[in-house]
Enzyme design. Structure first.
Site, mmCIF file in Angstrom:
data_model
loop_
_atom_site.group_PDB
_atom_site.id
_atom_site.type_symbol
_atom_site.label_atom_id
_atom_site.label_comp_id
_atom_site.label_asym_id
_atom_site.label_seq_id
_atom_site.Cartn_x
_atom_site.Cartn_y
_atom_site.Cartn_z
ATOM 1 N N GLY A 12 0.831 -1.201 0.000
ATOM 2 C CA GLY A 12 0.000 0.000 0.000
ATOM 3 C C GLY A 12 0.862 1.245 0.000
ATOM 4 O O GLY A 12 1.698 1.420 0.886
ATOM 5 N N GLY A 14 -0.539 4.354 0.051
ATOM 6 C CA GLY A 14 -1.414 5.462 0.463
ATOM 7 C C GLY A 14 -0.720 6.238 1.576
ATOM 8 O O GLY A 14 0.508 6.247 1.685
ATOM 9 N N GLY A 16 -0.530 5.744 4.869
ATOM 10 C CA GLY A 16 0.228 4.955 5.836
ATOM 11 C C GLY A 16 1.487 4.359 5.225
ATOM 12 O O GLY A 16 2.591 4.484 5.775
ATOM 13 N N VAL A 80 -1.379 -7.558 -3.955
ATOM 14 C CA VAL A 80 -1.135 -8.655 -3.012
ATOM 15 C C VAL A 80 -2.435 -9.417 -2.807
ATOM 16 O O VAL A 80 -3.496 -8.817 -2.597
ATOM 17 C CB VAL A 80 -0.573 -8.093 -1.688
ATOM 18 C CG1 VAL A 80 -0.615 -9.141 -0.582
ATOM 19 C CG2 VAL A 80 0.845 -7.598 -1.905
ATOM 20 N N GLU A 176 -19.259 17.509 1.411
ATOM 21 C CA GLU A 176 -18.387 18.226 0.475
ATOM 22 C C GLU A 176 -18.855 18.051 -0.970
ATOM 23 O O GLU A 176 -18.876 19.004 -1.747
ATOM 24 C CB GLU A 176 -16.938 17.747 0.657
ATOM 25 C CG GLU A 176 -16.408 18.177 2.023
ATOM 26 C CD GLU A 176 -14.966 17.771 2.324
ATOM 27 O OE1 GLU A 176 -14.345 18.434 3.152
ATOM 28 O OE2 GLU A 176 -14.466 16.790 1.739
ATOM 29 N N ALA A 320 -6.618 10.371 7.602
ATOM 30 C CA ALA A 320 -5.270 10.408 7.037
ATOM 31 C C ALA A 320 -4.199 10.567 8.124
ATOM 32 O O ALA A 320 -3.147 9.914 8.062
ATOM 33 C CB ALA A 320 -5.185 11.548 6.026
ATOM 34 N N GLN A 321 -4.455 11.418 9.113
ATOM 35 C CA GLN A 321 -3.437 11.672 10.137
ATOM 36 C C GLN A 321 -3.084 10.409 10.928
ATOM 37 O O GLN A 321 -1.928 10.194 11.282
ATOM 38 C CB GLN A 321 -3.909 12.771 11.098
ATOM 39 C CG GLN A 321 -3.545 14.167 10.630
ATOM 40 C CD GLN A 321 -2.041 14.331 10.410
ATOM 41 O OE1 GLN A 321 -1.226 13.863 11.193
ATOM 42 N NE2 GLN A 321 -1.673 14.961 9.315
HETATM 43 C C1 FAD Z 1 -13.399 10.512 -0.526
HETATM 44 C C2 FAD Z 1 -12.563 10.483 0.721
HETATM 45 C C3 FAD Z 1 -12.375 11.662 1.436
HETATM 46 C C4 FAD Z 1 -11.594 11.656 2.587
HETATM 47 N N1 FAD Z 1 -11.414 12.836 3.253
HETATM 48 C C5 FAD Z 1 -10.595 12.858 4.326
HETATM 49 C C6 FAD Z 1 -10.308 14.077 4.995
HETATM 50 O O1 FAD Z 1 -10.800 15.138 4.609
HETATM 51 N N2 FAD Z 1 -9.461 14.042 6.063
HETATM 52 C C7 FAD Z 1 -8.901 12.868 6.488
HETATM 53 O O2 FAD Z 1 -8.120 12.887 7.446
HETATM 54 N N3 FAD Z 1 -9.166 11.711 5.903
HETATM 55 C C8 FAD Z 1 -9.993 11.669 4.829
HETATM 56 N N4 FAD Z 1 -10.256 10.489 4.211
HETATM 57 C C9 FAD Z 1 -9.722 9.252 4.780
HETATM 58 C C10 FAD Z 1 -8.268 9.064 4.426
HETATM 59 O O3 FAD Z 1 -8.080 9.236 3.049
HETATM 60 C C11 FAD Z 1 -7.850 7.684 4.894
HETATM 61 O O4 FAD Z 1 -8.005 7.624 6.282
HETATM 62 C C12 FAD Z 1 -6.415 7.370 4.508
HETATM 63 O O5 FAD Z 1 -6.281 7.363 3.105
HETATM 64 C C13 FAD Z 1 -5.990 6.018 5.079
HETATM 65 O O6 FAD Z 1 -4.687 5.748 4.680
HETATM 66 P P1 FAD Z 1 -4.227 4.239 4.430
HETATM 67 O O7 FAD Z 1 -2.777 4.303 4.131
HETATM 68 O O8 FAD Z 1 -4.704 3.376 5.527
HETATM 69 O O9 FAD Z 1 -5.037 3.783 3.147
HETATM 70 P P2 FAD Z 1 -5.070 4.426 1.693
HETATM 71 O O10 FAD Z 1 -4.570 5.821 1.693
HETATM 72 O O11 FAD Z 1 -6.428 4.159 1.180
HETATM 73 O O12 FAD Z 1 -4.015 3.558 0.884
HETATM 74 C C14 FAD Z 1 -4.198 2.196 0.652
HETATM 75 C C15 FAD Z 1 -3.306 1.813 -0.509
HETATM 76 O O13 FAD Z 1 -3.224 0.418 -0.562
HETATM 77 C C16 FAD Z 1 -3.329 -0.026 -1.886
HETATM 78 N N5 FAD Z 1 -3.853 -1.383 -1.840
HETATM 79 C C17 FAD Z 1 -5.020 -1.804 -1.311
HETATM 80 N N6 FAD Z 1 -5.116 -3.142 -1.413
HETATM 81 C C18 FAD Z 1 -3.992 -3.575 -2.032
HETATM 82 C C19 FAD Z 1 -3.515 -4.850 -2.430
HETATM 83 N N7 FAD Z 1 -4.221 -5.968 -2.215
HETATM 84 N N8 FAD Z 1 -2.316 -4.931 -3.043
HETATM 85 C C20 FAD Z 1 -1.582 -3.808 -3.292
HETATM 86 N N9 FAD Z 1 -2.000 -2.570 -2.925
HETATM 87 C C21 FAD Z 1 -3.180 -2.458 -2.303
HETATM 88 C C22 FAD Z 1 -4.281 0.980 -2.535
HETATM 89 O O14 FAD Z 1 -4.113 1.031 -3.948
HETATM 90 C C23 FAD Z 1 -3.858 2.279 -1.847
HETATM 91 O O15 FAD Z 1 -2.855 2.949 -2.571
HETATM 92 C C24 FAD Z 1 -11.022 10.448 3.050
HETATM 93 C C25 FAD Z 1 -11.235 9.270 2.331
HETATM 94 C C26 FAD Z 1 -11.981 9.301 1.175
HETATM 95 C C27 FAD Z 1 -12.181 8.018 0.394
#
Ligand code: FAD
Length: 440
Positions: A12, A14, A16, A80, A176, A320-321
């Site tokens: 991932g 994203g 994190g 994965v 939004e 996100a934080q």
């Molecule tokens: C529309 C929307 C608006 C949001 N607005 C806000 C906001 O205003 N403020 C805020 O704090 N948070 C917001 N969030 C939430 C925030 O984006 C998430 O909390 C944050 O992205 C979580 O981070 P993460 O790394 O856990 O997952 P993500 O950022 O979602 O990253 C996950 C990554 O893993 C990859 N992945 C998933 N499964 C697999 C796999 N099997 N194999 C390989 N790669 C994989 C994906 O492609 C992705 O790149 C919002 C979310 C959305 C959807």
């Protein structure tokens, strides 16, 4: 890098995963980041792509480009599909191969969430959710297509359904999106059509909860609701969608006819819990320990939206934080382990607050005891979002676009991008389109 360097696999890229990779920049380790998509995506601004303000390229950057200066890190485009905890490897599907085993010494799973239709997966076909760039472009197509179809439709009685937009879920994304659609119809599109008046579009935001932005303080929720209503959004609270189909939504026994329903409600975690076969919370998120590792597996960490951790008796939110701070912590912990340094204390989330924007020049902000709504909150929202974009080029480009949109009402990308050509709309199948003088 010595051949014996430990390998850290991060799944991932994203919030994190990227934070974890960056924290390992100077570690004597081989870092392998695997993501199934090539961009690191700034999800909080996805709604602006879906409503044409920004282009996809303004909120996403190739992960390999962001990490290009990090010599110990390799980025792989692949999905994965499983984890073998005993043999310490993940299985990856790439473009030309399936189930390729990739061994690890340390594993960080940061695979986020997907949409949840609360057991009604049949809604998905009619009410797309917003999670990826592809989703955002598909929703943008759908919204813009509705106006085009209405303009081409000679029977005015059909305009109403085509110009009714329903958003299911009044959390930050729903609020939004609804306000951004309201600005689209009132400011951007108003002079461009001849047969329809885009300002007559109906925008409905509904939620089972008794108020919008349920995680915010009550006064801020109320301020957001008033602002939405001022923008012409109908806010229906206390009722969920009983049924969603091709003709709209049924709410509390009444049908709202609409061709454009957008799902802005629930999310479900990635299958990380199933891959690991470990304890999850009720939502399916992996229960992790205070150092973010999986019980019994000090070499496996789960961070971000797909992890479940309580702090002061409450589960950490999926924002996100949390993901950034957890990713950074897991990366640092591994760095210290591989360099035999003392380990950090347990993870502690520092809550910087929540924000949501409600149309032009108005946002709500809640940070500790500071509760703010209006223009100042909007300025803070804009500054913070710009700061967290992944690259300086995006910051400059988004800033300029926002100034332009603020001053002129014009948006960055109102293109209907239909790779396979438009599907004939059901509405015109039985009523062939006639281009009369009135339509020029
Ligand atoms: C529309 C929307 C608006 C949001 N607005 C806000 C906001 O205003 N403020 C805020 O704090 N948070 C917001 N969030 C939430 C925030 O984006 C998430 O909390 C944050 O992205 C979580 O981070 P993460 O790394 O856990 O997952 P993500 O950022 O979602 O990253 C996950 C990554 O893993 C990859 N992945 C998933 N499964 C697999 C796999 N099997 N194999 C390989 N790669 C994989 C994906 O492609 C992705 O790149 C919002 C979310 C959305 C959807």
């Amino acid at each position: 890098m010595p051949a014996s360097a430990p390998r850290v696999v991060i799944v991932g890229g994203g919030f994190g995963g990227l934070a974890a990779a960056k924290a390992l920049k100077n570690a004597p380790a081989e870092v392998l980041l695997i993501d199934r998509t090539n961009p690191h995506l700034f999800q909080p601004l996805l709604y602006q792509v879906a409503t044409s303000v920004l282009t996809p390229g303004q909120i996403g950057s190739p992960i390999r480009n962001i990490l290009r200066g990090q010599q110990n890190t390799t980025v792989i485009l692949g999905e994965v599909s499983a984890v073998d905890k005993d043999n310490q490897c993940v299985f990856v599907n790439a473009a030309d191969r399936e189930g390729v085993p990739v061994p690890y010494d340390y594993l960080i799973l940061a695979t986020g969430v997907t949409h949840s239709y609360f057991g009604h997966n049949e809604f998905e076909k009619f009410a797309p959710g917003l999670k990826s760039l592809a989703d955002a472009v598909a929703i943008r197509n759908k919204i813009l297509q509705a106006f085009e179809q209405a303009e081409a439709e000679e029977d005015p009685s059909r305009h109403r359904d085509l110009l009714t937009f329903v958003l299911v879920g009044a959390g930050p994304t729903g609020v939004e999106m609804a306000s951004a659609i309201a600005l689209l119809v009132r400011n951007t599109l108003k002079l461009e059509f001849r047969r329809i008046n885009p300002e007559n579009a109906r925008i409905v935001l509904l939620d089972m909860a008794p108020r919008v932005l349920g995680t915010f303080d009550e006064k801020l929720s109320l301020a957001a609701k008033k602002r939405l209503e001022k923008l012409g959004v109908e806010v229906l609270l206390g009722h969920g969608a009983d049924q969603i189909d091709a003709n709209g939504v049924i709410v509390a026994g009444e049908r709202i006819s609409s061709r454009t329903v957008i799902w802005t409600a629930g999310v479900a975690p990635s299958p990380a819990g199933k891959w690991l076969n470990v304890e999850t919370d009720r939502a399916g998120r992996v229960r992790i320990q205070p150092n973010l590792s999986v019980p019994g597996h000090p070499e496996i960490f789960v961070v971000g939206d797909t992890a479940s951790l309580d702090q002061d008796g409450k589960p950490l939110p999926g924002v996100a934080q949390v993901a950034i701070q957890q990713g950074r912590y897991a990366g640092k912990l591994i760095h210290r382990r591989v360099t035999d340094k003392s380990k950090p204390g347990p993870f502690r989330y520092f809550d910087k607050g929540n924000m949501a924007v409600v149309g032009k020049g108005f946002a709500v902000l809640q940070s500790g005891k500071v509760h703010l709504s209006g223009f100042l909150a909007w300025l803070a929202w804009a500054a913070i979002h710009l700061q967290f974009l992944a690259q300086s080029s995006l910051r400059v480009s988004v800033f300029l676009q926002w100034v332009w949109t603020y001053l002129t009402g014009q948006r960055g990308s109102r293109l209907i991008v239909n790779h396979y050509g438009p599907k004939r709309a059901e509405a015109v199948v039985d009523a062939p389109l006639k281009l009369t003088a009135s339509s020029k």
